[in-house]
Scaffold this motif. Sequence first.
Motif, PDB file in Angstrom:
ATOM      1  N   MET A 135       0.944  -1.249  -0.358  1.00 53.11           N
ATOM      2  CA  MET A 135       0.182   0.120  -0.392  1.00 53.11           C
ATOM      3  C   MET A 135       0.568   0.957   0.086  1.00 53.11           C
ATOM      4  N   SER A 137       3.936   1.162  -1.150  1.00 51.24           N
ATOM      5  CA  SER A 137       4.915   2.013  -1.797  1.00 51.24           C
ATOM      6  C   SER A 137       4.217   2.476  -2.964  1.00 51.24           C
ATOM      7  N   ASN A 138       2.578   1.138  -3.503  1.00 51.01           N
ATOM      8  CA  ASN A 138       2.410   2.112  -4.372  1.00 51.01           C
ATOM      9  C   ASN A 138       1.097   3.124  -4.503  1.00 51.01           C
ATOM     10  N   THR A 139       1.417   4.002  -3.151  1.00 52.71           N
ATOM     11  CA  THR A 139       0.564   4.574  -3.353  1.00 52.71           C
ATOM     12  C   THR A 139       1.849   6.506  -3.301  1.00 52.71           C
ATOM     13  N   LYS A 148       4.055   5.910  -5.936  1.00 49.42           N
ATOM     14  CA  LYS A 148       4.547   5.813  -6.690  1.00 49.42           C
ATOM     15  C   LYS A 148       2.787   6.481  -7.787  1.00 49.42           C
ATOM     16  N   GLY A 149       2.122   6.777  -7.049  1.00 52.67           N
ATOM     17  CA  GLY A 149       0.944   7.262  -7.247  1.00 52.67           C
ATOM     18  C   GLY A 149       1.054   8.860  -7.587  1.00 52.67           C
ATOM     19  N   PHE A 150       1.670   8.610  -6.142  1.00 53.47           N
ATOM     20  CA  PHE A 150       2.275  10.248  -5.808  1.00 53.47           C
ATOM     21  C   PHE A 150       3.003  11.242  -7.463  1.00 53.47           C
ATOM     22  N   LEU A 199       3.186   9.656 -10.228  1.00 48.99           N
ATOM     23  CA  LEU A 199       3.651   9.627 -11.203  1.00 48.99           C
ATOM     24  C   LEU A 199       2.447  11.011 -11.385  1.00 48.99           C
ATOM     25  N   THR A 200       1.855  10.881 -10.231  1.00 46.53           N
ATOM     26  CA  THR A 200       1.091  12.738 -10.657  1.00 46.53           C
ATOM     27  C   THR A 200       1.784  13.911 -10.489  1.00 46.53           C
TER      28      THR A 200
END
Lengths: 210, 210
Positions: free
Chosen positions: A174, A176-178, A180-182, A184-185
């Motif tokens: 949760m 590390s992928n959060t 990653k998402g931030f 990217l944005t």
Amino acid sequence: MSPRSSAQFEEMREEKKALIMNTALEHFSDYGFHATTISHIAKHAGISKGLMYNYFKSKEELLAAIINRSLDEIYRSFNPDRDSTLTPDEFENFIRRIFAIFRENRQFWKLIYRVMLQRGVYEHLSDDPDATFTVGGIPLMEYSAYMAKLMSDYFIRKKETEGPDFDPVTEMLMFSNTLKGFALTYIFAPGQYPDEYFEKMVETLIRKYR
Amino acid sequence: MSPRSSAQFEEMREEKKALIMNTALEHFSDYGFHATTISHIAKHAGISKGLMYNYFKSKEELLAAIINRSLDEIYRSFNPDRDSTLTPDEFENFIRRIFAIFRENRQFWKLIYRVMLQRGVYEHLSDDPDATFTVGGIPLMEYSAYMAKLMSDYFIRKKETEGPDFDPVTEMLMFSNTLKGFALTYIFAPGQYPDEYFEKMVETLIRKYR
DNA sequence: TATCTTTGACCGACCGTTCAATCAAAGACG
DNA sequence: CGTCTTTGATTGAACGGTCGGTCAAAGATA
């Protein structure tokens, strides 16, 4: 080699290389590797096409040079204690540094996302032994693995204080992928939210996962 | 137009178009738009290069056709109640559908990530009025805005049941960026974690944000 | 035969790369 | 200081190769 070519001439050469690399980074990160032409880079750097090849022996070597330079920059500004475990304070600091690094090297990360996601370009670079990427002297892959281990250990140790309901694997994914998402944005659409939101997100991430 | 060309000939034509589009999708999503050549697509589709141009008038029109087809496919399989607010059950269902869509259209999403993140390609497509993307007849941008509103309203309504400490904006950003991060991992590195992990993540997302 | 489909040689444009030619500046010489 | 020599940075025309796109002609069909 004439005697005078040692100090200041070498420096001028490095300055010019840096100019070319900065221009190329801008173009590669905005348009991608294939869509960027040597002519465009040369024109925007204010030099002739041919001169490019006095500084870099190919388009791909230019790309590799850019990546290595940025990796070194990042490594110097981000060196958590090695040979040690992560304390909560260090973990918090890690999150802050990550966001700072994204902020300070946005174009480089755009480049990385595009190149790494583009099959062919990265493979070709990997095949070239001269272009093996290193971070502070350590091969990139090895360095990544080490960081992942550091992170994984942190979450496993958290289980002891968080109780039996705490699933370290799930929590780490949760987290590390959060992140990653931030990333990217933040990298591709930094104007989508006001800057304060990103700062708020850092605090939220720390509150939820520290 | 010959008289017999109406029904079955039109159908055969559509089949061949679909074959070309499938092949092209594979190549575009793996290697990117610029690095993929018409000749390669033609060879892998088992037809000649020239014949491509009987079905699509340019490389870019081919790309646009692929994107529109996939958008329609997705829209048909994913149509939450319009003109309505999201209930918690619908929200849960939304998360599950999102992951299912990523699973079923992985190659399309690879393409989207690459094309959308590549300045130049998308802009060029946007300039062409024939290539304006639509989802179920609605312009893509309008549709996205509607979905964002639906989601935003859901989190604002949650505040009433979650109490005054609940910050809807922060929570929604956490949610949507976590989803984005998982999507990226799932699309570009599906083998990185076992499938069960992704299923677990779906449940965790639902538990934390429903 | 008449019509439609399919082919692949071909075109102009542009790519990354090379290299002979140029030239300003620095050393060598007197 | 003036003049000649050497250097290496710089240029841009040119090259081989590849691209997207075209089209005359051969093939298939009926």
